[in-house]
Design a protein around this motif. Structure first.
Motif, PDB file in Angstrom:
ATOM      1  N   ALA A   1       0.835  -1.214   0.000  1.00  0.00           N
ATOM      2  CA  ALA A   1       0.000   0.000   0.000  1.00  0.00           C
ATOM      3  C   ALA A   1       0.867   1.260   0.000  1.00  0.00           C
ATOM      4  CB  ALA A   1      -0.932   0.003   1.206  1.00  0.00           C
ATOM      5  N   THR A   2       1.986   1.237   0.745  1.00  0.00           N
ATOM      6  CA  THR A   2       2.851   2.425   0.780  1.00  0.00           C
ATOM      7  C   THR A   2       3.551   2.642  -0.557  1.00  0.00           C
ATOM      8  OG1 THR A   2       4.612   1.115   1.806  1.00  0.00           O
ATOM      9  CG2 THR A   2       3.281   2.479   3.272  1.00  0.00           C
ATOM     10  N   THR A   3       3.803   1.552  -1.290  1.00  0.00           N
ATOM     11  CA  THR A   3       4.341   1.725  -2.644  1.00  0.00           C
ATOM     12  C   THR A   3       3.242   2.230  -3.569  1.00  0.00           C
ATOM     13  OG1 THR A   3       5.974   0.003  -2.330  1.00  0.00           O
ATOM     14  CG2 THR A   3       5.469   0.572  -4.584  1.00  0.00           C
ATOM     15  N   GLY A   4       2.041   1.675  -3.440  1.00  0.00           N
ATOM     16  CA  GLY A   4       0.912   2.097  -4.274  1.00  0.00           C
ATOM     17  C   GLY A   4       0.603   3.575  -4.100  1.00  0.00           C
ATOM     18  N   ASP A   5       0.570   4.052  -2.827  1.00  0.00           N
ATOM     19  CA  ASP A   5       0.207   5.468  -2.623  1.00  0.00           C
ATOM     20  C   ASP A   5       1.326   6.403  -3.093  1.00  0.00           C
ATOM     21  OD1 ASP A   5       2.026   5.391  -0.489  1.00  0.00           O
ATOM     22  OD2 ASP A   5       0.507   5.504   1.078  1.00  0.00           O
ATOM     23  N   SER A   6       2.578   6.062  -2.783  1.00  0.00           N
ATOM     24  CA  SER A   6       3.661   6.970  -3.178  1.00  0.00           C
ATOM     25  C   SER A   6       3.847   6.994  -4.692  1.00  0.00           C
ATOM     26  CB  SER A   6       4.974   6.600  -2.477  1.00  0.00           C
ATOM     27  OG  SER A   6       5.256   5.243  -2.677  1.00  0.00           O
ATOM     28  N   MET A   7       3.633   5.852  -5.355  1.00  0.00           N
ATOM     29  CA  MET A   7       3.777   5.831  -6.816  1.00  0.00           C
ATOM     30  C   MET A   7       2.581   6.508  -7.506  1.00  0.00           C
ATOM     31  SD  MET A   7       6.742   4.830  -7.579  1.00  0.00           S
ATOM     32  CE  MET A   7       7.146   5.842  -6.168  1.00  0.00           C
ATOM     33  N   SER A   8       1.373   6.371  -6.948  1.00  0.00           N
ATOM     34  CA  SER A   8       0.216   7.109  -7.493  1.00  0.00           C
ATOM     35  C   SER A   8       0.495   8.607  -7.393  1.00  0.00           C
ATOM     36  CB  SER A   8      -1.060   6.786  -6.701  1.00  0.00           C
ATOM     37  OG  SER A   8      -1.327   5.406  -6.728  1.00  0.00           O
ATOM     38  N   TYR A   9       1.056   9.013  -6.259  1.00  0.00           N
ATOM     39  CA  TYR A   9       1.393  10.427  -6.033  1.00  0.00           C
ATOM     40  C   TYR A   9       2.482  10.861  -7.011  1.00  0.00           C
ATOM     41  CZ  TYR A   9       3.277  14.579  -3.748  1.00  0.00           C
ATOM     42  OH  TYR A   9       3.742  15.856  -3.501  1.00  0.00           O
ATOM     43  N   ALA A  10       3.562  10.049  -7.122  1.00  0.00           N
ATOM     44  CA  ALA A  10       4.698  10.434  -7.972  1.00  0.00           C
ATOM     45  C   ALA A  10       4.300  10.481  -9.451  1.00  0.00           C
ATOM     46  CB  ALA A  10       5.867   9.465  -7.763  1.00  0.00           C
ATOM     47  N   ILE A  11       3.486   9.530  -9.906  1.00  0.00           N
ATOM     48  CA  ILE A  11       3.032   9.545 -11.305  1.00  0.00           C
ATOM     49  C   ILE A  11       2.213  10.812 -11.564  1.00  0.00           C
ATOM     50  CG2 ILE A  11       1.528   8.409 -13.010  1.00  0.00           C
ATOM     51  CD1 ILE A  11       2.334   5.715 -11.711  1.00  0.00           C
ATOM     52  N   SER A  12       1.382  11.191 -10.589  1.00  0.00           N
ATOM     53  CA  SER A  12       0.566  12.407 -10.729  1.00  0.00           C
ATOM     54  C   SER A  12       1.441  13.658 -10.758  1.00  0.00           C
ATOM     55  CB  SER A  12      -0.430  12.510  -9.571  1.00  0.00           C
ATOM     56  OG  SER A  12      -1.171  11.316  -9.457  1.00  0.00           O
ATOM     57  N   VAL A  13       2.524  13.640  -9.974  1.00  0.00           N
ATOM     58  CA  VAL A  13       3.477  14.753  -9.983  1.00  0.00           C
ATOM     59  C   VAL A  13       4.116  14.868 -11.372  1.00  0.00           C
ATOM     60  CG1 VAL A  13       5.734  15.529  -9.100  1.00  0.00           C
ATOM     61  CG2 VAL A  13       3.975  14.759  -7.505  1.00  0.00           C
ATOM     62  N   VAL A  14       4.470  13.721 -11.948  1.00  0.00           N
ATOM     63  CA  VAL A  14       5.083  13.716 -13.286  1.00  0.00           C
ATOM     64  C   VAL A  14       4.122  14.320 -14.306  1.00  0.00           C
ATOM     65  CG1 VAL A  14       5.878  12.240 -15.186  1.00  0.00           C
ATOM     66  CG2 VAL A  14       6.609  11.780 -12.851  1.00  0.00           C
ATOM     67  N   GLY A  15       2.844  13.928 -14.215  1.00  0.00           N
ATOM     68  CA  GLY A  15       1.848  14.443 -15.151  1.00  0.00           C
ATOM     69  C   GLY A  15       1.659  15.946 -15.031  1.00  0.00           C
ATOM     70  N   SER A  16       1.642  16.450 -13.777  1.00  0.00           N
ATOM     71  CA  SER A  16       1.339  17.874 -13.569  1.00  0.00           C
ATOM     72  C   SER A  16       2.589  18.752 -13.555  1.00  0.00           C
ATOM     73  CB  SER A  16       0.570  18.069 -12.261  1.00  0.00           C
ATOM     74  OG  SER A  16       1.333  17.575 -11.176  1.00  0.00           O
ATOM     75  N   GLY A  17       3.752  18.151 -13.202  1.00  0.00           N
ATOM     76  CA  GLY A  17       4.993  18.927 -13.188  1.00  0.00           C
ATOM     77  C   GLY A  17       5.219  19.729 -11.928  1.00  0.00           C
ATOM     78  N   HIS A  18       4.339  19.601 -10.943  1.00  0.00           N
ATOM     79  CA  HIS A  18       4.556  20.294  -9.665  1.00  0.00           C
ATOM     80  C   HIS A  18       4.159  19.348  -8.529  1.00  0.00           C
ATOM     81  CE1 HIS A  18       0.198  21.138  -9.095  1.00  0.00           C
ATOM     82  NE2 HIS A  18       0.211  21.134 -10.410  1.00  0.00           N
ATOM     83  N   ASP A  19       4.490  19.750  -7.272  1.00  0.00           N
ATOM     84  CA  ASP A  19       4.363  18.768  -6.197  1.00  0.00           C
ATOM     85  C   ASP A  19       3.018  18.769  -5.464  1.00  0.00           C
ATOM     86  OD1 ASP A  19       4.861  21.116  -4.896  1.00  0.00           O
ATOM     87  OD2 ASP A  19       6.868  20.569  -4.226  1.00  0.00           O
ATOM     88  N   GLU A  20       2.008  19.421  -6.026  1.00  0.00           N
ATOM     89  CA  GLU A  20       0.660  19.325  -5.465  1.00  0.00           C
ATOM     90  C   GLU A  20      -0.333  18.894  -6.561  1.00  0.00           C
ATOM     91  OE1 GLU A  20      -0.258  19.364  -2.430  1.00  0.00           O
ATOM     92  OE2 GLU A  20       1.684  19.922  -1.618  1.00  0.00           O
ATOM     93  N   PRO A  21      -0.185  17.676  -7.077  1.00  0.00           N
ATOM     94  CA  PRO A  21      -1.050  17.258  -8.178  1.00  0.00           C
ATOM     95  C   PRO A  21      -2.509  17.112  -7.735  1.00  0.00           C
ATOM     96  CG  PRO A  21       0.231  15.405  -7.371  1.00  0.00           C
ATOM     97  CD  PRO A  21       0.733  16.614  -6.653  1.00  0.00           C
ATOM     98  N   ASN A  22      -3.404  17.208  -8.706  1.00  0.00           N
ATOM     99  CA  ASN A  22      -4.841  17.110  -8.443  1.00  0.00           C
ATOM    100  C   ASN A  22      -5.183  15.794  -7.745  1.00  0.00           C
ATOM    101  OD1 ASN A  22      -7.713  16.302  -9.225  1.00  0.00           O
ATOM    102  ND2 ASN A  22      -7.651  18.434  -9.867  1.00  0.00           N
ATOM    103  N   VAL A  23      -6.065  15.879  -6.752  1.00  0.00           N
ATOM    104  CA  VAL A  23      -6.460  14.711  -5.956  1.00  0.00           C
ATOM    105  C   VAL A  23      -7.086  13.622  -6.841  1.00  0.00           C
ATOM    106  CG1 VAL A  23      -8.009  13.953  -4.120  1.00  0.00           C
ATOM    107  CG2 VAL A  23      -6.774  16.088  -3.871  1.00  0.00           C
ATOM    108  N   LEU A  24      -7.901  14.040  -7.804  1.00  0.00           N
ATOM    109  CA  LEU A  24      -8.564  13.056  -8.665  1.00  0.00           C
ATOM    110  C   LEU A  24      -7.578  12.340  -9.580  1.00  0.00           C
ATOM    111  CD1 LEU A  24     -11.828  15.001  -9.578  1.00  0.00           C
ATOM    112  CD2 LEU A  24     -11.547  13.156  -7.908  1.00  0.00           C
TER     113      LEU A  24
END
Length: 529
Positions: A433-456
């Motif tokens: 789960a900790t890998t799943g949450d951090s990678m979901s977060y990191a992939i979203s950061v990559v998509g948005s380019g900043h460190d507060e990506p959209n929650v959805l």
């Protein structure tokens, strides 16, 4: 004092920031859909194609992957002990996270795969099948040190260094000082220039890194479902079928998607802290009530062997070891870590604000690997002890690579039997789960380019990976193995993204030290001046 992106905010850029780069999203989602569609169309064709690519990559580029990891570790160590390593990340005078929280997030996020599937089984496997670097007779007391040392090589200094030492320094400087996006493409800016990287090429680079991480994360998510359903069947007689696995995936997905949505300071941190306390409790029970004397001796000899045979194991190639062994062990693991490299570096740079470069490199490339070797000794060393004394026999299961069986068998042989098995199942679930949450977060950061990506967007990636695992499990665990092999192929382009950090990492550190006035202060205080 932190630097934010200096891009003017227009309705178009706001929309892009919310939803992420359409090229990255299109290519990575396209890969998921394409992989699933092809698998449904002809499962054998997909598995066969990936197996061929996997074998070619391992035999042709295995040595290159090994050298990349070795050089990354050596350069990172040189950098950590240089004066410039006193520079602080993110222009903060004090760290954002307390040391315990920071270290627990690093440990849980990066150890997950090893902690879950290989900590019990891999040392026992190398005990019953002697690794090529050693000549001891398999299954004898003399084989214990080599078996642990080989496991330490795969999950030790080299593996961790490539996940967030030099690359994290490059990204931290580029993002917090220059205002460049927290994306893998940023690692190539010093080499290819800003104009080229900001175009479609940058989108392709980011997408390839996302695909590598999706391939590397869906594997553990899927395997966890099989492992937990096997465990529940063994302990409570629950049916081991697809329905049970699906329920486990739903529960796991709900946990890590919620965690990713609440972010680093809430969900991700809470899960990591809980897991560290649980791991410490399990470790204490094994150490105090298990084969304590054997474990102490095994760790001492194993770690000593790891250090003395370090370069022999790190530079072993298919010329000096059987092809299949290199392919399924050293090259497979090293390619897996390379695939995770850019997104882990983003994550490490994000959680290390306010830390010095030295603290970050030593935490990731020295402290975490040593903690990993202790964990592998407690679980794997206990397993070797029980295998040696005849309490369990895992030789046949491990020769078939059934690592889920190994973890549970060792857990049940430990003091507290079924209770310990249940605790380890819970631990493995939260590790994934900790890998799943951090990678979901990191992939979203990559998509948005900043460190507060959209929650959805975070939720989308978490759900997408759970769904992919569910479909692949429905087709059979073989497809998850095919996806795991695919990560070795994705490591080819990702390794080219990591390669420049061997020289841009030290350059970024020197630049940070100059900007913070540390080099002038160091020169003023040196005896020659």
């Amino acid at each position: 004092m932190s630097h934010t992106n200096a891009t003017p905010s227009t309705p178009e850029t706001q929309s892009a920031r919310r939803l992420g780069d359409p090229l990255v999203l299109g290519l990575s989602v396209g890969f998921i859909l394409g992989f699933l569609a092809l698998s449904l169309y002809d499962i054998d064709m997909v598995a066969g194609g990936i197996a061929s690519g996997f074998a070619w990559t391992a035999s042709t580029l295995g040595s290159y992957f090994q050298l990349l990891l070795l050089l990354t570790f050596l350069v990172a160590m040189g950098l950590a002990f240089s004066p410039v390593a006193s520079a602080r990340i993110g222009n903060l005078d004090r760290p954002e996270l307390s040391t315990f929280k920071w270290l627990s997030i690093i440990m849980c996020t990066l150890l997950a795969g090893g902690g879950v599937f290989f900590a019990a089984g891999e040392p026992i496997y190398h005990f019953v099948v002697t690794p090529p670097a050693f000549e001891t007779e398999a299954g004898t007391p003399e084989a214990v040190a080599g078996a642990l040392a080989q496991s330490f090589m795969h999950w030790g200094f080299l593996a961790w260094a490539v996940l967030g030492s030099l690359t994290a320094v490059v990204l931290a400087h580029a993002h917090y000082v220059k205002g460049q996006p927290l994306q893998p493409r940023t690692l190539l800016m010093p080499v290819l220039g800003e104009r080229l990287v900001k175009g479609w090429l940058g989108g392709v680079v980011d997408a390839l890194c996302v695909i590598a991480v999706v391939a590397g994360t869906v594997g553990p998510i899927g395997f966890l479902a099989t492992q937990v359903s096997f465990g529940l069947h063994e302990l409570f007689g629950v049916s081991e079928g697809y329905g049970t696995q699906l329920l486990i995936l739903v529960a796991l997905g709900a946990v890590y998607v919620t965690s990713a949505m609440t972010g680093i300071h809430r969900g991700i941190q809470v899960l990591s802290r809980f897991n560290v306390f649980l791991a410490l409790a399990i470790a204490a029970v094994i150490f105090l009530f298990g084969p304590t004397q054997f474990l102490v001796n095994a760790f001492t000899r194993g770690f000593g062997e790891y250090l003395t045979s370090f370069f022999t194991m790190a530079t072993m190639t298919a010329q000096t070891a059987p092809d299949w062994w290199m392919q399924w062990w050293t090259v497979f693991f090293f390619a897996w870590f390379i695939g995770y490299g850019p997104l882990m570096a983003i994550f490490v740079a994000r959680i290390s604000r306010g830390r010095t470069i030295r603290q970050m490199i030593l935490a990731v490339a020295v402290m975490a690997p040593i903690a990993t070797t202790v964990w592998f000794t407690l679980l794997g060393g206990s397993g070797i002890h029980y295998q040696l004394t005849g309490a369990i026999d895992l030789a046949a299961a491990l020769n078939d690579f059934q690592f889920d069986v190994a973890t549970l068998t060792v857990a049940q042989a430990l003091p507290g039997g079924p209770l310990m098995a249940l605790a380890i199942l819970l631990l493995t679930t939260i590790f994934v789960a900790t890998t799943g949450d951090s990678m979901s977060y990191a992939i979203s950061v990559v998509g948005s380019g900043h460190d507060e990506p959209n929650v959805l967007v975070r939720a989308f990636w978490g759900i997408a990976m759970a769904l992919m695992a569910a479909v692949l499990l429905y087709m059979g665990a073989g497809q998850i193995s095919a996806l795991q092999q695919f990560i070795v192929i994705t490591a080819i382009p990702v390794s080219l993204v990591l390669l420049p950090s061997l020289w841009t990492g030290p350059q970024a550190a020197i630049a940070m030290a100059q900007e913070q006035g540390l080099l002038a202060a160091h020169r003023a205080s040196s005896p020659e001046s």
